[in-house]
Enzyme design. Structure first.
Site, short mmCIF file in Angstrom:
data_model
loop_
_atom_site.label_atom_id
_atom_site.label_comp_id
_atom_site.label_asym_id
_atom_site.label_seq_id
_atom_site.Cartn_x
_atom_site.Cartn_y
_atom_site.Cartn_z
N GLN A 1 2.57 -0.08 -13.84
CA GLN A 1 1.33 0.84 -13.81
C GLN A 1 0.04 0.35 -14.44
OE1 GLN A 1 1.82 1.85 -9.82
NE2 GLN A 1 3.27 0.22 -11.03
N ARG B 1 -2.28 6.61 -10.75
CA ARG B 1 -2.66 5.18 -11.51
C ARG B 1 -2.75 3.66 -10.44
NH1 ARG B 1 -3.59 4.45 -15.66
NH2 ARG B 1 -3.36 6.54 -16.90
N ALA C 1 -1.02 7.87 -3.22
CA ALA C 1 -0.53 7.35 -4.54
C ALA C 1 -1.54 6.20 -4.82
CB ALA C 1 0.65 6.14 -4.14
N HIS C 2 -0.62 5.58 -5.69
CA HIS C 2 -1.61 4.03 -6.40
C HIS C 2 -2.11 3.31 -5.49
CE1 HIS C 2 2.41 1.98 -6.08
NE2 HIS C 2 2.31 1.92 -5.23
N ASN C 3 -3.21 2.35 -5.41
CA ASN C 3 -4.32 2.03 -4.93
C ASN C 3 -4.53 2.05 -3.91
OD1 ASN C 3 -2.14 -0.31 -6.65
ND2 ASN C 3 -4.09 -0.78 -7.01
#
Length: 364
Positions: A208, A228, A249-251
């Protein structure tokens, strides 16, 4: 050196009703020189307090209030036994007046003796760093920012001016926090996203490598987590308000001035538009596109992108996956099916009417 960070609010202002009316765009019905110094509920107010009526559920308490003044809509002015501050949006007016009468405590610049700060970190002279705080290499804490007791700031983190991190906030490497943010206890920003590649009967962790960008005037509730990005950053735009126990969550990208209530969450790479309202317990699966001005009601399950503003809601219990998908597809066809049934019933009624008319004629 400093002691523990002071409480978040203090009673520091006394003001006349005339000044409140002028400052916050209300129409005053009452004495302009009456002095108030706090806000209170309709039932708990006394002569030094301002109260408000925004929810009709509390209208029965208006007649007996002892407040110096009540913030309310024009339609309730005649029923108010005390002075009134008339507003088209009483709750918003109350919020601004409450913030004015109960301002945040001033930041007393200090670095507690138990804080650990990397040699190359930059902490503004006007900032406050509480007990047992850790600030990592190359991080920057801006003017009048506050880092609460037990918080951990990783490497290459930027905390902009006037932001407040309360106790035990964790901000990991490469995160940017904008100005005037308020981050409540237990928040974790910049933890790894849930990224794993399946390889036969094992899982391979996907690095990540992105960060998190938090805009200005963002509030993040207790124990919320923001992961991240995998490569690019997770983004929380200006003015977003996240309740307690929200999962980002990520993105994911959350558009400006969107609000998300407790226990809601957005899975990886979902993009949420501006000014959206996400009810408690709402679940959004990954890679969705949610347009601006969408509202999801309590515990909705969002499995498809939404491209038209409006109010959406609904969920179905877990079932065997193929059957669940088939039934979900049928559920979306119910409106069209109902229209077809109505059309068939209309034809049937018309046919019955013709048959009855024919029978009547034959009987004659």
């Amino acid at each position: 050196m400093g002691n523990d960070v002071p409480g978040p609010r203090e009673l520091s202002r006394s003001v006349t009703l005339g000044e409140l009316a002028a400052r916050f765009g209300c129409e005053l019905d009452g004495a302009t020189d009456t002095v108030v110094k706090r806000v209170a509920t309709l039932s708990g107010a006394d002569a030094d307090a301002v109260s408000f009526l925004a929810n009709p559920h509390f209208r029965s308490q208006l007649a007996d209030t002892r407040a110096a003044a009540v913030i309310l809509e024009e339609q309730h002015r005649a029923d108010c036994p005390v002075a009134s501050l008339v507003s088209t949006n009483p709750y918003a007016a109350y919020a601004r007046i409450a913030a004015f009468l109960h301002p945040p405590c001033d930041i007393e610049p200090a670095v507690h003796a138990t804080a650990t700060i990397a040699a190359d970190a930059i902490v503004a002279e006007s900032a406050r760093v509480g007990p047992n705080v850790v600030i990592g290499p190359a991080s920057v804490v801006g003017d009048r920012a506050m880092i609460g007791a037990g918080s951990v700031i990783g490497a290459n983190v930027s905390i902009a001016a006037d932001s407040r991190l309360l106790a035990r906030v964790t901000v990991l490497d490469g995160v940017t926090v904008g100005a005037r943010c308020l981050i409540h206890p237990g928040v974790v920003i910049g933890s790894d996203g849930f990224g794993f590649a399946e390889d036969e009967d094992a899982w391979v962790k996907v690095p990540q490598l992105g960060g998190v960008t938090i805009g200005d005037d963002v509030e993040i509730g207790a124990n919320t987590t923001i992961d991240r990005g995998t490569i690019e950053n997770t983004v929380i735009e200006d003015g977003v308000k996240l309740d307690n126990l929200v999962q980002i969550a990520h993105n994911v990208r959350v558009g400006a001035h969107t609000v998300m209530a407790a226990m809601s969450g957005a899975a990886g790479s979902t993009k949420i538009g501006r000014r959206c309202k996400v009810g408690g317990g709402v679940v959004m699966i990954n890679h969705l596109e949610i347009c601006d001005d969408v509202m999801f009601t309590f515990r909705s399950v969002v499995t498809k992108s939404v491209r038209t503003p409006g109010v959406y809601g609904g969920s179905l219990p877990a079932d065997e996956a193929q059957r669940w998908r088939r039934n979900a597809a049928r559920f979306r066809q119910l409106d069209a099916l109902a229209e077809r049934v109505r059309a068939i019933e209309k034809i049937g009624r018309h046919t019955e009417s013709i048959k009855k008319t024919t029978q009547d004629q034959n009987n004659d």
